[in-house]
Design a protein around this motif. Structure first.
Motif, PDB file in Angstrom:
ATOM      1  N   TRP A   1       0.799  -1.226   0.000  1.00  0.00           N
ATOM      2  CA  TRP A   1       0.000   0.000   0.000  1.00  0.00           C
ATOM      3  C   TRP A   1       0.836   1.282   0.000  1.00  0.00           C
ATOM      4  N   PRO A   2       1.860   1.432   0.870  1.00  0.00           N
ATOM      5  CA  PRO A   2       2.661   2.674   0.808  1.00  0.00           C
ATOM      6  C   PRO A   2       3.347   2.844  -0.542  1.00  0.00           C
ATOM      7  N   ALA A   3       3.871   1.738  -1.091  1.00  0.00           N
ATOM      8  CA  ALA A   3       4.525   1.837  -2.398  1.00  0.00           C
ATOM      9  C   ALA A   3       3.517   2.198  -3.481  1.00  0.00           C
ATOM     10  N   PHE A   4       2.321   1.647  -3.386  1.00  0.00           N
ATOM     11  CA  PHE A   4       1.275   1.958  -4.365  1.00  0.00           C
ATOM     12  C   PHE A   4       0.897   3.434  -4.291  1.00  0.00           C
ATOM     13  N   ARG A   5       0.734   3.942  -3.072  1.00  0.00           N
ATOM     14  CA  ARG A   5       0.381   5.349  -2.909  1.00  0.00           C
ATOM     15  C   ARG A   5       1.499   6.259  -3.429  1.00  0.00           C
ATOM     16  N   ALA A   6       2.762   5.863  -3.151  1.00  0.00           N
ATOM     17  CA  ALA A   6       3.888   6.686  -3.614  1.00  0.00           C
ATOM     18  C   ALA A   6       3.948   6.713  -5.148  1.00  0.00           C
ATOM     19  N   ARG A   7       3.756   5.539  -5.787  1.00  0.00           N
ATOM     20  CA  ARG A   7       3.778   5.494  -7.255  1.00  0.00           C
ATOM     21  C   ARG A   7       2.624   6.308  -7.836  1.00  0.00           C
ATOM     22  N   ARG A   8       1.467   6.192  -7.194  1.00  0.00           N
ATOM     23  CA  ARG A   8       0.307   6.931  -7.681  1.00  0.00           C
ATOM     24  C   ARG A   8       0.551   8.445  -7.551  1.00  0.00           C
ATOM     25  N   LYS A   9       1.156   8.842  -6.437  1.00  0.00           N
ATOM     26  CA  LYS A   9       1.456  10.263  -6.227  1.00  0.00           C
ATOM     27  C   LYS A   9       2.454  10.759  -7.269  1.00  0.00           C
ATOM     28  N   ASN A  10       3.458   9.919  -7.581  1.00  0.00           N
ATOM     29  CA  ASN A  10       4.451  10.317  -8.590  1.00  0.00           C
ATOM     30  C   ASN A  10       3.817  10.442  -9.967  1.00  0.00           C
ATOM     31  N   ARG A  11       2.905   9.502 -10.305  1.00  0.00           N
ATOM     32  CA  ARG A  11       2.253   9.579 -11.607  1.00  0.00           C
ATOM     33  C   ARG A  11       1.401  10.839 -11.723  1.00  0.00           C
ATOM     34  N   LEU A  12       0.705  11.175 -10.643  1.00  0.00           N
ATOM     35  CA  LEU A  12      -0.108  12.394 -10.669  1.00  0.00           C
ATOM     36  C   LEU A  12       0.777  13.630 -10.805  1.00  0.00           C
ATOM     37  N   ALA A  13       1.916  13.609 -10.103  1.00  0.00           N
ATOM     38  CA  ALA A  13       2.834  14.747 -10.197  1.00  0.00           C
ATOM     39  C   ALA A  13       3.399  14.867 -11.607  1.00  0.00           C
ATOM     40  N   GLN A  14       3.733  13.727 -12.225  1.00  0.00           N
ATOM     41  CA  GLN A  14       4.272  13.760 -13.591  1.00  0.00           C
ATOM     42  C   GLN A  14       3.235  14.290 -14.576  1.00  0.00           C
ATOM     43  N   ARG A  15       1.976  13.843 -14.380  1.00  0.00           N
ATOM     44  CA  ARG A  15       0.923  14.330 -15.271  1.00  0.00           C
ATOM     45  C   ARG A  15       0.727  15.833 -15.109  1.00  0.00           C
ATOM     46  N   ALA A  16       0.799  16.303 -13.854  1.00  0.00           N
ATOM     47  CA  ALA A  16       0.652  17.744 -13.616  1.00  0.00           C
ATOM     48  C   ALA A  16       1.782  18.506 -14.283  1.00  0.00           C
ATOM     49  N   THR A  17       3.002  17.968 -14.193  1.00  0.00           N
ATOM     50  CA  THR A  17       4.154  18.619 -14.815  1.00  0.00           C
ATOM     51  C   THR A  17       3.981  18.681 -16.325  1.00  0.00           C
ATOM     52  N   VAL A  18       3.503  17.586 -16.904  1.00  0.00           N
ATOM     53  CA  VAL A  18       3.290  17.552 -18.360  1.00  0.00           C
ATOM     54  C   VAL A  18       2.252  18.582 -18.769  1.00  0.00           C
ATOM     55  N   ARG A  19       1.163  18.672 -18.006  1.00  0.00           N
ATOM     56  CA  ARG A  19       0.124  19.649 -18.342  1.00  0.00           C
ATOM     57  C   ARG A  19       0.656  21.074 -18.246  1.00  0.00           C
ATOM     58  N   GLU A  20       1.489  21.332 -17.208  1.00  0.00           N
ATOM     59  CA  GLU A  20       2.061  22.673 -17.078  1.00  0.00           C
ATOM     60  C   GLU A  20       2.984  22.988 -18.240  1.00  0.00           C
ATOM     61  N   THR A  21       3.779  21.981 -18.651  1.00  0.00           N
ATOM     62  CA  THR A  21       4.710  22.190 -19.765  1.00  0.00           C
ATOM     63  C   THR A  21       3.951  22.484 -21.051  1.00  0.00           C
ATOM     64  N   ILE A  22       2.884  21.707 -21.277  1.00  0.00           N
ATOM     65  CA  ILE A  22       2.081  21.920 -22.469  1.00  0.00           C
ATOM     66  C   ILE A  22       1.441  23.311 -22.432  1.00  0.00           C
ATOM     67  N   GLY A  23       1.004  23.696 -21.244  1.00  0.00           N
ATOM     68  CA  GLY A  23       0.385  25.024 -21.094  1.00  0.00           C
ATOM     69  C   GLY A  23       1.370  26.144 -21.393  1.00  0.00           C
ATOM     70  N   GLU A  24       2.618  26.023 -20.894  1.00  0.00           N
ATOM     71  CA  GLU A  24       3.624  27.045 -21.148  1.00  0.00           C
ATOM     72  C   GLU A  24       3.963  27.139 -22.638  1.00  0.00           C
ATOM     73  N   ARG A  25       4.045  25.963 -23.312  1.00  0.00           N
ATOM     74  CA  ARG A  25       4.350  25.967 -24.723  1.00  0.00           C
ATOM     75  C   ARG A  25       3.208  26.609 -25.525  1.00  0.00           C
TER      76      ARG A  25
END
Length: 364
Positions: free
Chosen positions: A338-362
Motif C-alpha cells: 500500500w505505501p509503495a502503491f500510494r507513492a507510485r500513484r502520487k508520482n504519476r499524478l505529479a508527472q501528469r501535472a508537470t506535463v500539463r504545465e509544460t504543455i500550457g507554457e508551450r
C-alpha cells in the motif's frame, strides 16, 4: 507475479487460512458447544453394545438404527445413527439417552459451517473447485516467496529501523519458516479438491487394484443377525491392535462393516475395514491400512497431511501456527504494497501535472 497473485486471491487465502486454523479444533469445538450430548462421567464398565442398541430401538421404534460410533475416550458418549438422519447420543455406562441431533441441526452448527466455509466457501461443488484453485495459487505464492526471499535470506526481525522495515522483515522471515508446512497444506488441498482427477492417478501406484467390496450376502428367512458384541469381537480379533471406531449394519442382506483405526492412523474414522456376514459372522473382506498398496497409503495420508493430524497434537499445533501466519502474511504483504502503491500513484499524478504545465507554457 507474486504481488499481483497475492492481491487477486490474498483475501481468500486469509479466509481459508483462518478457518483452517479453527478446524484444527473442529471436533473439540463441536463437543464444547454440545457438551450435554458428548461428555459423560466414566463409571465402571460400559454396557454391551447389543443392550445399548436395544435401548435405542425401544426408545425410537419408528426409526431403524443403521450404525453406532464408539467413543474415542472414556468420557465420551456413543452415537447411534438412525435412518431418518438423526443421531442419538447414549451414555455407555448406564444406557441413558442424552439427546438427539438431526442432520439439519448439525449442518448449521458452528464447527460444520467453519468446515464448509474452509472447504467449499459455502458454495457446494463449485466452491470446492474455487478452494482448489486458491490452494494451487497459495503453493505458487509460497514458491515465488522463497525465490524473492533468497537474495536477502532474512531470518530475523531487525530491532532498529522504521515500522516498514520491521513489517518487511516479518513478512520475509515468517514466510520462510512457514513455507514447508504451507506448501504441504496447499498441495494436499489441491489433491483433495480435485479428487476426481487426482485419485485415479494415485490409484495407479497400487501394484494391483484393491478387491471389490462386498455389497450383498446370501440369506434365508430363518437367518438371525449376530449381535453387535459378536461383530465387535470378530473385528478386533481380525485386526489386533486396531481400535473399533464404528459398526455399520445396513438393512437386509448387506454386510456389517467395522471401521478400524490403528494407533498410527490419525484420521478420526480410521482407514481399515472389516466386512462381515451379518448372519454367520464370516469374514468377507479385510482392508488393513498396514497392508495397503502405495496408492491406497497415499489416499490414507492426504487428509492427515492437510489437517496436521499426521503426528498427532505436535503437528496439529504446528499447523495451527502456520495457518495463522499465512493469514498474517496477507496483512504484512498489504502493508508492504500500500505505501509503495500510494507513492507510485502520487508520482504519476505529479508527472501528469508537470506535463500539463509544460504543455500550457508551450501553448502561451
Amino acid at each position: 507475479m507474486h504481488r499481483w497473485v497475492a492481491l487477486a486471491v490474498g483475501l481468500f487465502v486469509f479466509l481459508v487460512s483462518l478457518t483452517g486454523a479453527a478446524l484444527v479444533f473442529e471436533n473439540q469445538i463441536d463437543r464444547v458447544l454440545n457438551s450435554r450430548l458428548f461428555y459423560v462421567k466414566p463409571q465402571g464398565e460400559r454396557l454391551p453394545l447389543q443392550q445399548l442398541l436395544e435401548r435405542v430401538r425401544s426408545t425410537y421404534p419408528e426409526n431403524r438404527v443403521t450404525s453406532v460410533r464408539l467413543a474415542e475416550g472414556a468420557g465420551l458418549s456413543y452415537q447411534f445413527q438412525l435412518s431418518k438422519r438423526i443421531t442419538v447420543y447414549v451414555e455407555p455406562y448406564t444406557g441413558q439417552i442424552l439427546g438427539t441431533r438431526s442432520m439439519e441441526q448439525w449442518e448449521v452448527g458452528l464447527a460444520r459451517r467453519l468446515h464448509l466455509l474452509h472447504t467449499r466457501l459455502m458454495a457446494g461443488q463449485t466452491g470446492e473447485r474455487i478452494v482448489g484453485v486458491i490452494s494451487f495459487l497459495t503453493a505458487f505464492l509460497v514458491v515465488t516467496g522463497l525465490i524473492l526471499w533468497w537474495p536477502a535470506c532474512i531470518l530475523t526481525f531487525r530491532r532498529r529501523g522504521s515500522w516498514k522495515r520491521w513489517n518487511s522483515d516479518a513478512h520475509y522471515a515468517l514466510g520462510f519458516y512457514t513455507a514447508p508446512i504451507a506448501l504441504v497444506m496447499a498441495v494436499s488441498g489441491v489433491i483433495i479438491a480435485f479428487g476426481d482427477f487426482a485419485d485415479p492417478l494415485i490409484d495407479r501406484l497400487n501394484a494391483e487394484p484393491p478387491p471389490a467390496r462386498p455389497t450383498r450376502v446370501a440369506s434365508t428367512s430363518n437367518d438371525r443377525p449376530i449381535s453387535l458384541d459378536e461383530a465387535s469381537r470378530i473385528a478386533r480379533e481380525t485386526l489386533p491392535g486396531a481400535a473399533l471406531v464404528l459398526l455399520a449394519f445396513p438393512e437386509g442382506a448387506r454386510p456389517i462393516v467395522a471401521q478400524m483405526k490403528y494407533p498410527e492412523d490419525r484420521t478420526p474414522a480410521g482407514r481399515s475395514r472389516v466386512f462381515l456376514n451379518p448372519y454367520s459372522g464370516e469374514l468377507l473382506l479385510v482392508e488393513s491400512a498396514r497392508q495397503a498398496g502405495l496408492g491406497t497409503q497415499l489416499h490414507n495420508l492426504k487428509r492427515s497431511l492437510h489437517t496436521g493430524d499426521i503426528f498427532g497434537w505436535p503437528t496439529r499445533i504446528l499447523y495451527l501456527i502456520a495457518s495463522l501466519i499465512l493469514a498474517l502474511l496477507w496483512v504484512t504483504g498489504m502493508f508492504m504494497w500500500w505505501p509503495a502503491f500510494r507513492a507510485r500513484r502520487k508520482n504519476r499524478l505529479a508527472q501528469r501535472a508537470t506535463v500539463r504545465e509544460t504543455i500550457g507554457e508551450r501553448g502561451h
